[in-house]
Design a protein around this motif. Structure first.
Motif, PDB file in Angstrom:
ATOM      1  N   ASP A 128     -66.761 -83.378  -2.434  1.00 30.48           N
ATOM      2  CA  ASP A 128     -68.660 -83.135  -1.633  1.00 30.48           C
ATOM      3  C   ASP A 128     -68.769 -82.224  -0.970  1.00 30.48           C
ATOM      4  O   ASP A 128     -69.554 -81.475  -1.073  1.00 30.48           O
ATOM      5  CB  ASP A 128     -68.610 -84.937  -1.246  1.00 30.48           C
ATOM      6  N   GLU A 129     -67.108 -82.563  -0.401  1.00 32.35           N
ATOM      7  CA  GLU A 129     -67.134 -81.334   1.307  1.00 32.35           C
ATOM      8  C   GLU A 129     -66.860 -79.722   0.813  1.00 32.35           C
ATOM      9  O   GLU A 129     -68.095 -78.589   0.790  1.00 32.35           O
ATOM     10  CB  GLU A 129     -65.983 -81.555   1.925  1.00 32.35           C
ATOM     11  N   ILE A 130     -66.233 -79.669  -0.550  1.00 32.14           N
ATOM     12  CA  ILE A 130     -66.310 -78.331  -1.334  1.00 32.14           C
ATOM     13  C   ILE A 130     -67.819 -78.230  -1.655  1.00 32.14           C
ATOM     14  O   ILE A 130     -68.074 -76.613  -1.668  1.00 32.14           O
ATOM     15  CB  ILE A 130     -64.855 -78.360  -2.324  1.00 32.14           C
ATOM     16  N   ALA A 131     -68.380 -78.934  -2.300  1.00 33.01           N
ATOM     17  CA  ALA A 131     -69.615 -78.205  -2.584  1.00 33.01           C
ATOM     18  C   ALA A 131     -70.873 -78.854  -1.974  1.00 33.01           C
ATOM     19  O   ALA A 131     -71.953 -77.510  -1.893  1.00 33.01           O
ATOM     20  CB  ALA A 131     -70.397 -80.254  -3.783  1.00 33.01           C
ATOM     21  N   SER A 132     -70.358 -78.963  -0.990  1.00 36.94           N
ATOM     22  CA  SER A 132     -71.275 -78.588   0.231  1.00 36.94           C
ATOM     23  C   SER A 132     -71.398 -77.715   0.731  1.00 36.94           C
ATOM     24  O   SER A 132     -72.442 -76.969   1.325  1.00 36.94           O
ATOM     25  CB  SER A 132     -71.479 -79.880   1.541  1.00 36.94           C
ATOM     26  N   THR A 133     -70.467 -77.372   1.188  1.00 34.76           N
ATOM     27  CA  THR A 133     -69.789 -75.907   1.599  1.00 34.76           C
ATOM     28  C   THR A 133     -70.240 -74.450   0.844  1.00 34.76           C
ATOM     29  O   THR A 133     -71.002 -74.177   1.292  1.00 34.76           O
ATOM     30  CB  THR A 133     -68.521 -75.684   1.574  1.00 34.76           C
ATOM     31  N   THR A 134     -70.442 -74.902  -0.478  1.00 34.40           N
ATOM     32  CA  THR A 134     -70.718 -73.640  -1.211  1.00 34.40           C
ATOM     33  C   THR A 134     -72.048 -73.855  -1.716  1.00 34.40           C
ATOM     34  O   THR A 134     -72.387 -72.581  -2.037  1.00 34.40           O
ATOM     35  CB  THR A 134     -69.844 -73.944  -2.536  1.00 34.40           C
ATOM     36  N   TRP A 135     -72.516 -74.942  -1.348  1.00 33.89           N
ATOM     37  CA  TRP A 135     -74.464 -74.975  -1.322  1.00 33.89           C
ATOM     38  C   TRP A 135     -74.592 -73.875  -0.033  1.00 33.89           C
ATOM     39  O   TRP A 135     -75.448 -73.134  -0.560  1.00 33.89           O
ATOM     40  CB  TRP A 135     -74.653 -76.639  -1.596  1.00 33.89           C
ATOM     41  N   HIS A 136     -74.198 -74.468   0.764  1.00 33.39           N
ATOM     42  CA  HIS A 136     -74.371 -73.673   2.441  1.00 33.39           C
ATOM     43  C   HIS A 136     -74.293 -71.992   2.031  1.00 33.39           C
ATOM     44  O   HIS A 136     -75.140 -71.466   2.226  1.00 33.39           O
ATOM     45  CB  HIS A 136     -73.967 -74.581   3.409  1.00 33.39           C
ATOM     46  N   VAL A 137     -72.834 -71.652   1.557  1.00 33.43           N
ATOM     47  CA  VAL A 137     -72.419 -70.577   1.474  1.00 33.43           C
ATOM     48  C   VAL A 137     -73.746 -69.689   0.642  1.00 33.43           C
ATOM     49  O   VAL A 137     -74.652 -68.509   0.498  1.00 33.43           O
ATOM     50  CB  VAL A 137     -71.327 -70.052   1.019  1.00 33.43           C
ATOM     51  N   ASP A 138     -74.076 -70.321  -0.402  1.00 33.49           N
ATOM     52  CA  ASP A 138     -74.717 -69.961  -1.290  1.00 33.49           C
ATOM     53  C   ASP A 138     -76.151 -69.775  -1.037  1.00 33.49           C
ATOM     54  O   ASP A 138     -77.043 -69.043  -1.308  1.00 33.49           O
ATOM     55  CB  ASP A 138     -75.175 -70.671  -2.587  1.00 33.49           C
ATOM     56  N   ARG A 139     -76.398 -70.632  -0.218  1.00 34.42           N
ATOM     57  CA  ARG A 139     -78.065 -70.884   0.113  1.00 34.42           C
ATOM     58  C   ARG A 139     -78.031 -69.805   1.577  1.00 34.42           C
ATOM     59  O   ARG A 139     -79.018 -69.285   1.753  1.00 34.42           O
ATOM     60  CB  ARG A 139     -78.212 -72.482   0.853  1.00 34.42           C
ATOM     61  N   GLU A 140     -77.269 -69.779   2.259  1.00 33.33           N
ATOM     62  CA  GLU A 140     -77.356 -68.359   3.095  1.00 33.33           C
ATOM     63  C   GLU A 140     -77.272 -66.939   2.678  1.00 33.33           C
ATOM     64  O   GLU A 140     -77.723 -65.827   3.105  1.00 33.33           O
ATOM     65  CB  GLU A 140     -75.517 -68.672   4.331  1.00 33.33           C
TER      66      GLU A 140
END
Length: 144
Positions: A128-140
């Motif tokens: 979940d942490e990896i997915a969340s970090t990836t989502w935030h990086v993609d969003r940024e």
């Protein structure tokens, strides 16, 4: 598995006690079976005794032999009763040892299930942490 079952030593001891009790039970049952065979042979021999006495000496000898055989049969019956009681006691000891081992085996199973659930939960948190970090990086990255 990260955590070992804390009662593993006691579980090994319970299994050793169970194995020892099983060995004693098997030995007691073997003695009981052997005595039973002896009793059956003695009964058959007593029943098969011939009664064709030709003289009083032969009659006395046959009577003495039958008395001796009955005495041996009574001794075998007493030994069988004693061995039957010993086998019953060994069965009870084995049952107690088995029950104690089963109780610890259930605790061990519960421990393993708990540790596995904790490991899966930790693994899911990492995912979940990896997915969340990836989502935030993609969003940024899409905002720029």
């Amino acid at each position: 598995m990260s955590r070992q079952f804390s009662l593993v030593g006691l579980l090994r001891l319970r299994h050793l006690q169970q194995d020892e009790a099983a060995g004693k039970l098997a030995s007691a049952n073997a003695r009981l079976d052997a005595t039973s065979v002896q009793r059956n042979r003695a009964r058959a021999a007593l029943g098969a005794a011939r009664s064709d006495a030709t003289s009083t000496e032969t009659l006395y000898a046959m009577a003495a032999g039958r008395v001796s055989m009955r005495s041996m049969l009574a001794d075998l019956d007493a030994m069988y009763a004693q061995q039957d009681a010993a086998a019953a006691a060994a069965q009870e000891v084995f049952g107690d040892a088995r029950a104690k081992a089963i109780a610890l085996e259930k605790l061990e199973t519960k421990h393993i299930e708990t540790v596995m659930a904790e490991e899966l939960r930790a693994e899911q948190n990492v995912i979940d942490e990896i997915a969340s970090t990836t989502w935030h990086v993609d969003r940024e990255g899409t905002r720029r």
